[in-house]
Design an enzyme around this catalytic site. Structure first.
Site, PDB file in Angstrom:
ATOM      1  N   ASP A   1      60.672  46.303  55.401  1.00 46.37           N
ATOM      2  CA  ASP A   1      60.088  47.645  55.427  1.00 46.37           C
ATOM      3  C   ASP A   1      61.132  48.719  55.797  1.00 46.37           C
ATOM      4  OD1 ASP A   1      57.967  49.451  55.194  1.00 46.37           O
ATOM      5  OD2 ASP A   1      56.569  48.121  56.211  1.00 46.37           O
TER       6      ASP A   1
ATOM      7  N   ASP B   1      51.554  53.452  50.564  1.00 45.76           N
ATOM      8  CA  ASP B   1      50.615  52.329  50.722  1.00 45.76           C
ATOM      9  C   ASP B   1      49.327  52.526  49.928  1.00 45.76           C
ATOM     10  OD1 ASP B   1      52.536  51.543  52.469  1.00 45.76           O
ATOM     11  OD2 ASP B   1      51.192  51.237  54.175  1.00 45.76           O
TER      12      ASP B   1
HETATM   13  C1  GLA Z   1      54.130  49.778  55.775  1.00 41.52           C
HETATM   14  C2  GLA Z   1      54.091  49.013  54.478  1.00 41.52           C
HETATM   15  C3  GLA Z   1      52.790  48.231  54.376  1.00 41.52           C
HETATM   16  C4  GLA Z   1      52.655  47.294  55.575  1.00 41.52           C
HETATM   17  C5  GLA Z   1      52.770  48.085  56.859  1.00 41.52           C
HETATM   18  C6  GLA Z   1      52.850  47.192  58.080  1.00 41.52           C
HETATM   19  O1  GLA Z   1      53.185  50.793  55.822  1.00 41.52           O
HETATM   20  O2  GLA Z   1      54.233  49.872  53.376  1.00 41.52           O
HETATM   21  O3  GLA Z   1      52.727  47.502  53.172  1.00 41.52           O
HETATM   22  O4  GLA Z   1      53.641  46.313  55.508  1.00 41.52           O
HETATM   23  O5  GLA Z   1      53.927  48.905  56.871  1.00 41.52           O
HETATM   24  O6  GLA Z   1      52.955  47.914  59.259  1.00 41.52           O
END
Ligand code: GLA
Length: 383
Positions: A128, A185
């Protein structure tokens, strides 16, 4: 070693969409059993990915440590069990100092963490982008983890997750990553699905074998059920039609297919969508070509087709209606490079009825209900 890794988009399940911070050994192992018994593994879903919130809040002796309550036996036995089932294990870390959930990130610990994951038998790392120090260059941080994984002694897929930031599609391939998140997301609602798909229509050509544009985990079958209220969203999820269209879009656009619902409690309609072999085969086509877009001339924003050439000389055609009522799509074969003068038409196979639907010349005209789609495999034939 099984290099080269990920010639086609990875497929699997990820804990985040439904369970978020509530990951634990029992969840992962029971999900793995269902991956096999529900036929997901046979259909190609092989990675079981533990997303964020799996570790203790502090490193110990410089190393990441699994949360002792959630994973009392550590990660290694989980990897062993998954491998014995024919599955692969994914885990999560972050290029910044902390993960998005506030757990230790891998910044300045890349090589130690890659070695740790290799020792545990991990096969896939979702990496991430939260808490990246401003002074650090993102591209360089992915190069680093790419390098660390390439010398850790184990094949580990690098799933970069920097949400389309910093023009990631232009440089990610060089870092050695096998997939890259290209958007923010996803949430369990139609608007989110639509926005993500539309935002990448002009970027699928950056996707190719061994490095894939990841449109984010699937929300198919969630129906508003998630421990994470931001993902579940107030409207309570999508209809089966919207999930069907979501899955078709991801397949036509050659995205990784990471299931995000609770597969231990899938409705028959969810299984139908996720296990559709014809749609999966479009996603998994070995040439991994991005589609081109043909828009309906009198309704170009809402009605369009995606056309993806397949390795065997045929084409996948997805017709989509993003409008709120039934709309017509009239696909002119001329626009696919098939003029009438060629003396040829298209023989169609319907990927939902799994039947041939005849030969079409000049155009294919279909009425598509609101938010629905039609998907065909098409082959040019002499008329
Ligand atoms: C980010 C990523 C998500 C998930 C969260 C976990 O927002 O884009 O897909 O992995 O972190 O905290």
């Amino acid at each position: 070693m099984s290099r080269p890794l990920s010639p086609t988009p990875p497929m699997g399940w990820n804990s985040w969409n439904t369970f978020s911070w509530n990951v634990n050994e029992e969840l992962i192992l029971s999900t793995a059993e269902y991956m096999v018994s529900e036929g997901l593994l046979d259909a190609g879903y092989e990675y079981v990915v533990i997303d964020d919130c799996w570790s203790e809040k502090q490193r110990e002796n410089g190393r990441l440590v699994p949360d002792r309550k959630k994973f009392p036996n550590g990660i290694r036995p989980i990897a062993d069990r998954l491998h014995s089932l024919g599955l692969k294990l994914g885990i999560y870390s972050c290029a910044g100092t902390h993960t998005c959930g506030g757990f230790p990130g891998s910044f300045e610990h890349e090589f130690t963490d890659a070695d740790t994951f290799a020792e545990w038998g991990v096969d896939y790392l979702k990496y991430d982008y939260c808490y990246k120090p401003d002074s650090a260059d993102g591209e360089n941080l992915y190069r680093r983890m790419g390098m660390a994984l390439r010398c850790c002694g184990r094949d580990i897929v690098l799933s970069a997750c920097c949400w389309g930031k910093d023009e990631v599609h232009k440089w990610i391939r060089h870092t050695g990553a096998q997939l890259f998140r290209s958007t923010g997301d996803i949430r369990d609602n139609w608007d989110s699905i639509k926005t993500i798909a539309l935002s990448q229509l002009d970027k699928t050509y950056f996707s190719a074998p061994y490095c894939h544009n990841d449109l984010d985990m699937l929300v198919v079958g969630m129906h508003g059920k998630s421990d994470n209220s931001w993902i579940a969203d107030v409207v309570g999820g999508c209809s089966d039609t919207e999930y069907k269209t979501h899955f078709a879009l991801w397949a036509l656009m050659s995205s990784p297919l990471m299931v995000g619902c609770d597969i231990r409690n899938m409705k028959p309609s969810t299984k139908n969508i996720l296990l559709n072999k014809d749609i999966i085969s479009i996603d998994q086509d070995i040439e991994c070509r991005g589609p081109y877009v043909i828009r309906q001339w009198n309704n170009p924003q809402k009605v369009f087709a995606l056309v993806k050439p397949l390795y065997d000389g045929s084409y996948a055609i997805g017709m989509f209606n993003f409008g709120d009522r039934t709309n017509e799509m009239s696909l002119q074969l001329y626009d696919m490079g098939l003029p009438v003068s060629s003396g040829r038409g298209l023989s169609l196979y319907d990927c939902y009825s799994h039947k041939d639907t005849g030969v079409f010349s000049e155009r294919i005209v279909q009425n598509i209900p609101s938010r629905d789609c039609m998907v065909f495999k098409a082959r040019a034939v002499r008329l």
